[in-house]
Write a protein that holds these residues in place. Structure first.
Motif, short mmCIF file in Angstrom:
data_model
loop_
_atom_site.label_atom_id
_atom_site.label_comp_id
_atom_site.label_asym_id
_atom_site.label_seq_id
_atom_site.Cartn_x
_atom_site.Cartn_y
_atom_site.Cartn_z
N ALA A 13 12.58 70.14 55.37
CA ALA A 13 13.39 71.34 55.12
C ALA A 13 12.69 72.26 54.12
CB ALA A 13 14.77 70.95 54.59
N GLU A 14 12.00 71.67 53.14
CA GLU A 14 11.28 72.47 52.15
C GLU A 14 10.06 73.14 52.76
OE1 GLU A 14 12.59 69.41 48.55
OE2 GLU A 14 10.54 69.40 49.32
N LEU A 15 9.38 72.42 53.65
CA LEU A 15 8.25 73.02 54.36
C LEU A 15 8.73 74.18 55.22
CD1 LEU A 15 5.32 73.09 55.37
CD2 LEU A 15 5.93 71.31 57.03
N ALA A 16 9.83 73.98 55.95
CA ALA A 16 10.37 75.04 56.79
C ALA A 16 10.78 76.25 55.95
CB ALA A 16 11.56 74.51 57.59
N ALA A 17 11.39 76.00 54.80
CA ALA A 17 11.83 77.11 53.94
C ALA A 17 10.64 77.91 53.42
CB ALA A 17 12.64 76.56 52.77
N SER A 18 9.56 77.22 53.05
CA SER A 18 8.37 77.93 52.56
C SER A 18 7.71 78.74 53.68
CB SER A 18 7.37 76.94 51.95
OG SER A 18 6.87 76.05 52.94
N LEU A 19 7.72 78.20 54.90
CA LEU A 19 7.17 78.94 56.03
C LEU A 19 8.01 80.18 56.33
CD1 LEU A 19 6.29 75.98 58.44
CD2 LEU A 19 4.69 77.36 57.12
N MET A 20 9.32 80.07 56.17
CA MET A 20 10.19 81.22 56.38
C MET A 20 9.92 82.30 55.34
SD MET A 20 13.80 79.30 57.25
CE MET A 20 13.99 78.31 58.75
N LEU A 21 9.74 81.89 54.09
CA LEU A 21 9.47 82.86 53.02
C LEU A 21 8.15 83.58 53.27
CD1 LEU A 21 10.64 80.94 49.82
CD2 LEU A 21 11.65 83.00 50.80
N MET A 22 7.12 82.81 53.68
CA MET A 22 5.83 83.43 53.95
C MET A 22 5.90 84.35 55.17
SD MET A 22 3.48 83.18 51.82
CE MET A 22 2.31 83.99 52.90
N GLN B 290 13.90 70.45 41.63
CA GLN B 290 12.62 69.95 42.12
C GLN B 290 12.35 70.45 43.54
OE1 GLN B 290 12.73 65.70 41.72
NE2 GLN B 290 12.20 65.74 39.53
N SER B 291 13.38 70.49 44.34
CA SER B 291 13.22 70.99 45.71
C SER B 291 12.81 72.46 45.70
CB SER B 291 14.53 70.81 46.48
OG SER B 291 14.40 71.31 47.80
N LEU B 292 13.46 73.26 44.88
CA LEU B 292 13.11 74.69 44.78
C LEU B 292 11.70 74.86 44.25
CD1 LEU B 292 16.44 76.19 43.37
CD2 LEU B 292 15.56 76.35 45.71
N ASN B 293 11.29 74.00 43.32
CA ASN B 293 9.93 74.06 42.78
C ASN B 293 8.90 73.76 43.85
OD1 ASN B 293 10.76 74.73 40.20
ND2 ASN B 293 10.80 72.61 39.48
N ARG B 294 9.20 72.77 44.72
CA ARG B 294 8.26 72.45 45.79
C ARG B 294 8.17 73.59 46.81
NH1 ARG B 294 10.41 67.07 44.99
NH2 ARG B 294 12.03 67.40 46.57
N ILE B 295 9.32 74.20 47.12
CA ILE B 295 9.31 75.35 48.04
C ILE B 295 8.49 76.49 47.44
CG2 ILE B 295 10.74 77.12 49.12
CD1 ILE B 295 12.97 75.01 49.33
N ALA B 296 8.72 76.76 46.15
CA ALA B 296 7.99 77.84 45.48
C ALA B 296 6.49 77.55 45.42
CB ALA B 296 8.54 78.03 44.06
#
Length: 265
Positions: A102-111, A3-9
């Motif tokens: 942490a999920e918000l930060a991870a998505s910002l890093m990916l972008m 679920q966490s990976l899905n939210r990041i994606a």
């Protein structure tokens, strides 16, 4: 975990679709690094053709420009992606969703990484076509340099995002200016020895310094300094920990004070 990976994606996909929907956004990502590379590239051509003592450092100069842009654009990509959520007044909605910091930060890093690759790859190819400078000739060292600079840009981006959350859009100017403050001390275009003695400890406390010193060692001496690479990665581990801790603390502070509800106004 899934679920966490899905939210990041999902968050990354949302930001990516926003970016893809505007050709002007894509053009801006490429435009500024391309203009900078061309200006410094013509200087590189002049120095190289002058056959002076400076000619041997011409490639080092253009390499420094390209690597500095990785650091600068990585931080801008992270911060601008976050600011777009504020400008669209969507941050409060995200914070009321199951999305974790942490999920918000991870998505910002990916972008940030996506935006960086979109802007950097065409510019490096342009440098090769126009000036015959192949930054990829650095080989595996380039991967280490790139990783170190991206990690630093994320750490700084986390702190800037946290300050914007806590202080509001009055802190927005930090997104543009904070990296310029670090430019003289990161020794992008000159070695640490060129700085005054009292500033050497400050310069060596910055992870990008290790990258640019390492780049000069590769281009001038043909030696990859693993010690510099490892020390830079160790510093970045500390920076990322501090950056994420600061981001979470400022986010929690803004939540308690109700700042998220007025963000973007």
């Amino acid at each position: 975990m899934n679920q966490s990976l899905n939210r990041i994606a999902a968050m990354t996909a949302r930001c990516y679709y926003i970016l893809r929907s505007s050709w002007l956004r894509l053009l801006e990502i490429i435009y500024w690094p391309a203009m900078q590379m061309m200006v410094w590239g013509f200087l590189y051509t002049y120095l190289y053709n002058s056959r002076s003592a400076m000619a041997s450092t011409a490639g080092m100069l253009l390499g420094a420009v390209l690597l500095w842009d990785v650091l600068f654009r990585g931080q801008l990509g992270f911060t601008f992606t976050f600011l777009e959520e504020i400008w669209s007044r969507n941050l409060a909605n995200l914070m009321m969703s199951p999305l974790q910091p942490a999920e918000l930060a991870a998505s910002l890093m990916l972008m940030s990484l996506i935006r960086l690759l979109i802007g950097t790859i065409p510019v490096t190819l342009l440098a090769l076509l126009l000036f015959g400078f192949n930054v990829y000739a650095l080989g595996p060292a380039l991967v280490v340099f790139f990783l170190n600079l991206v990690l630093t840009s994320w750490a700084i981006g986390l702190v800037v995002a946290g300050l914007v959350i806590r202080q509001g859009l009055g802190a927005e100017s930090l997104a543009y200016s904070i990296m310029i403050v670090l430019l003289p001390l990161c020794c992008v275009y000159y070695p640490v020895e060129a700085l005054p003695g009292w500033s050497h400890p400050v310069a060596w406390s910055l992870a990008p310094t290790y990258v640019f010193e390492g780049m000069r060692a590769v281009l001038l001496d043909g030696v990859f300094r693993t010690d510099l690479a490892i020390e830079g990665l160790a510093l970045n581990a500390v920076y990322l920990t501090i950056g994420f801790t600061t981001f979470v603390a400022l986010l929690q502070s803004a939540r308690h004070k109700g700042g998220l509800l007025t963000m973007g106004e």
